[in-house]
Each structure stands twice: as C-alpha cells, then as structure tokens.
Design an enzyme around this catalytic site. Structure first.
Site, short mmCIF file in Angstrom:
data_model
loop_
_atom_site.label_atom_id
_atom_site.label_comp_id
_atom_site.label_asym_id
_atom_site.label_seq_id
_atom_site.Cartn_x
_atom_site.Cartn_y
_atom_site.Cartn_z
CE LYS A 142 -88.71 -9.29 28.49
NZ LYS A 142 -90.13 -9.21 28.70
CE1 TYR B 58 -93.68 -7.58 26.68
CE2 TYR B 58 -94.83 -9.52 25.89
CZ TYR B 58 -93.76 -8.67 25.83
OH TYR B 58 -92.77 -8.90 24.92
CG ASP C 281 -96.04 -11.73 33.62
OD1 ASP C 281 -94.90 -11.69 34.14
OD2 ASP C 281 -96.23 -11.65 32.39
C1 PLP Z 1 -91.25 -9.79 27.99
C2 PLP Z 1 -92.48 -10.14 28.73
C3 PLP Z 1 -93.27 -11.23 28.36
C4 PLP Z 1 -92.93 -12.09 27.15
O1 PLP Z 1 -91.77 -12.81 27.35
P1 PLP Z 1 -90.75 -13.25 26.16
O2 PLP Z 1 -89.66 -13.91 26.92
O3 PLP Z 1 -90.35 -12.00 25.45
O4 PLP Z 1 -91.49 -14.17 25.27
C5 PLP Z 1 -94.39 -11.54 29.12
N1 PLP Z 1 -94.74 -10.79 30.19
C6 PLP Z 1 -94.00 -9.72 30.57
C7 PLP Z 1 -94.41 -8.94 31.77
C8 PLP Z 1 -92.86 -9.36 29.87
O5 PLP Z 1 -92.14 -8.28 30.24
#
Ligand code: PLP
Length: 386
Positions: free
Chosen positions: A195, A98, A170
C-alpha cells in the site's frame, strides 16, 4: 535526522565497494564462505539477503523497533506473526478488520487451534470482558478500514502490557511517517507494504518490525523457517517507493481532506468517515498520537442506487481494490474487500450497501473533485431524480 531525510537516503550509503547511490539488487541465493567456520554474514538467501537486509534495517529504524523482516506480502507477514501462537491460544482483534486477516484467522489459524474475538479495540470495558487466561495478544488496526475507527494506542498497549499480552499494530494506513506504534507501547508493527510504503500499485510486500531481543529472535526464526520472504527485486522496488513516502503522504492527506470536505456538503452523501474531520469520533485521539492522516476514507450515500452508476462513470478514478498508491482507486467494500466477513459482522460495524471507500491518489485535487462531480451528476440523471 528527520524522517524525510532518512526516507530519501534509504540504502544510499551502504554499498562500500562501488559507492552506488542506489543500493544494488543482489540476486544471489548462495554466498561463498571464506573458510570453514567463517561467513560473510550471508549464507543462504532465505535466511538473509543483502538487498533485503538494507530494507529490513530501514524498516526497523523508521518504526523505532529492533528488527525488521520483509515478507512476500502483507498476508505473509501476518501469517509469520500468527505463527507465534498455537493450540489453545486466543487473540483479541479489531472488529472492523482487513478482510484477508479475518479470513486467515477464521479459515486457517482456527485449524491450528488459535481463536480470535473481534472487538472495538478502543473499548477497555469490552476488552476486559473478553480477555481470558488463554489470551496471548491484541491485534489493532488504527484507523480501521473502511470505517476509520481509531484506537488510543498508548492506553490500549499499556492495558495489554498489564495483562501480559503482546500488542500488534497493523500500521499500513498511516505508515511510520505519520504514526509509530512502537513509540506508543506496541511490541510488533506489521505492514502491507503493498500500500503506502510501496506506493505505486506495483509491488506486493509485507513488513514486520519487532521490539525487544527475545521477540526479534523468535520472529527471525519464524521468518526463516516459514520462508515467506521478499525477493531481492521486490525489496529494491519497495525501497525505491519508500524514498518518496513523505512527499506522497503529505499530498495524499491534503487531497483526501479537500475531497472529504467537498463530499460532506454534497446532497447525495449521508456520512463521511475520515479522522481528519473534526466531527469524527476518533479525531482527538488520532491528532494526539499521529502527526497526520491517511489518504483513504469512506463515505455512505443516501441512496444505494447511486453506487453502481458512480462506479461506472468515474473516469480518472479507477474502480479497483487496493489502496495507498499514487493513482486514485475507489472500491465497494461490502462486495469486494469485505466479502469474506460475515453479513452479521459487516452490518454491526456499518459496512453496508451504501458505503464506498476512496483511496485518494496524488493527482490534482481539482481533477479528482471534477471527476466525482460528473459521476454523481451522471448517476443522478440515470436514476431520474434530476
Ligand atoms: C492490504 C492489507 C493487508 C494485506 O496485505 P497484502 O500485501 O495484500 O497481502 C493487511 N492489512 C491491511 C490493513 C491491508 O490494507
């Protein structure tokens, strides 16, 4: 109890005073002490706050961990986790990372003497070559975004344990509904809850789940000390989103599978990257370790000239960053989400000027396919290949 039931019931049986079915928003930052030396368990809202606590306990339980921590964004969660490390420490990190995480490591953590090597985390030979006595952890995204590379979590977390490294996963793209990394050997799970967990493109949030007493205590210390915590309103909004996670993920998966298959047969499309497709290199590992597939995938067009008109002509599908919400969004990683990743790395992994990423929403798949079909047709007309 099955995960669908646990999701639907988040917070609904934990308000003893009124019996409220939806857990209330406790906006208070201060909490009265009954007397000297006594506490209700709540002292000051940065440390612990009732609405956030319900969310954190649910997150820990859903991810099969011991403690949960709600943060003000996914990046705040990653910052909190990276604060476990300091001068001289080295991390192994997914290559197709990311963009924001890459920026945090390269532009900020580097100032504190923390270095990172970017590697295909499924490649044990490469990991063995890069690991040093200073290496403290491995950060894995699986699937990665946008190229959907899969890491065999059980195998790589076992390798990490043998090297005394922490395994951090993640899990934003699959959520605990489809994949639970701690059950496969991970020590820490992190989410951009903005997300799929939130799911409605309306709340920015991050979650951390830890396994083990010592690690959970360390994380509680960092969470409180750094203070990038989630507020009560957003904690409530996130829980409200999570209640329908099971329904949404099933629909995201069904829609994404149908549309990926449609794109596979389209004359303008070169490659479709989606682990649900049998030809995907990580298909088998993904099917073994996860009970389903995420709602995003990427595809590469044969001709880069199609990109601009397709993004201009989609109507139902919005040309926008982010992913994981009920509304379909399409983005152009090379110039948007991955702009902070150097061209050399982008080219090595294949984030090029013909690649589009599609976060498939929960609309009807026929409408989404019709929208894509008309955008492809309009692009073809404009380019003059009709
Ligand atoms: C969007 C995202 C992030 C960061 O998260 P935010 O809520 O935008 O700060 C980290 N890892 C992944 C895989 C993401 O899609």
């Amino acid at each position: 109890m099955k995960i669908e039931s646990r999701l639907a019931q988040i917070g609904s049986i934990k308000e003893p005073v009124t019996g409220a079915v939806s857990f209330p928003v406790y906006q208070s930052t201060a909490f009265r002490h009954p007397r000297l030396g006594e506490s209700t368990g709540f002292d000051y809202a940065r440390t612990k706050s009732p609405t956030r606590t319900v969310l954190e306990e649910a997150a820990a339980e859903l991810e099969s961990g011991d403690a949960g921590f709600a943060c003000s964004s996914g990046m705040a969660a990653l910052t909190t986790i990276f604060s476990l490390f300091g001068q001289g420490d080295h991390l192994l990190v997914s290559l197709d990372l990311y963009g924001g995480t890459y920026r945090l490591l390269e532009r900020i953590m580097s100032r504190f003497g923390v270095t990172a090597s970017y590697v295909d985390t499924n490649d044990l030979d490469a990991l063995n070559t890069l690991v040093t006595p200073s290496t403290k952890a491995i950060l894995i995204e699986t699937p990665t975004n946008p190229l959907m590379m899969i890491t065999d979590l059980e195998r790589v977390c076992a390798w990490a344990k043998s090297k005394h490294l922490l395994s951090i996963v993640d899990n934003t793209l699959l959520t605990p509904f489809f994949q639970r990394p701690i059950e496969l050997g991970a020590d820490i799970v992190v989410h951009s809850a903005t997300k799929y967990l939130g799911g409605h493109n309306d709340v920015l949030a991050g979650l951390i789940v830890t396994k083990g007493k010592e690690l959970s205590e360390q994380m509680a210390f960092l969470h409180n000390s750094l203070g990038a915590v989630l507020g009560p309103q957003d904690s409530w909004l996130l829980m409200r989103g999570m209640k329908t996670l099971a329904l949404r993920m099933e629909r995201h998966q069904a829609n994404a599978t149908a549309i990926a298959n449609w794109l596979l047969t389209h004359e303008a499309v070169d490659v479709v990257y989606y682990p649900a497709l049998p030809h995907h290199p990580g298909h088998e590992e993904q099917s073994r370790q996860s009970s389903g597939n995420t709602g995003i995938f990427s595809f590469r067009l044969k001709n880069a000239a199609y990109v601009e008109p397709i993004l201009r002509h989609v109507k139902l599908i919005a040309f926008a960053e982010s992913l994981g919400g009920v509304e379909s969004l399409m983005t152009y990683p090379a110039v948007q989400t991955h702009a902070d990743i150097p061209l050399e790395i982008r080219e090595r992994i294949g984030v090029d000027d013909r690649l589009l990423r599609f976060s498939v929403g929960i609309e009807h798949q026929d409408d989404l396919i019709a929208d894509l079909a008309q955008a492809f047709e309009a692009a073809k007309r404009e380019i003059g290949e009709a």
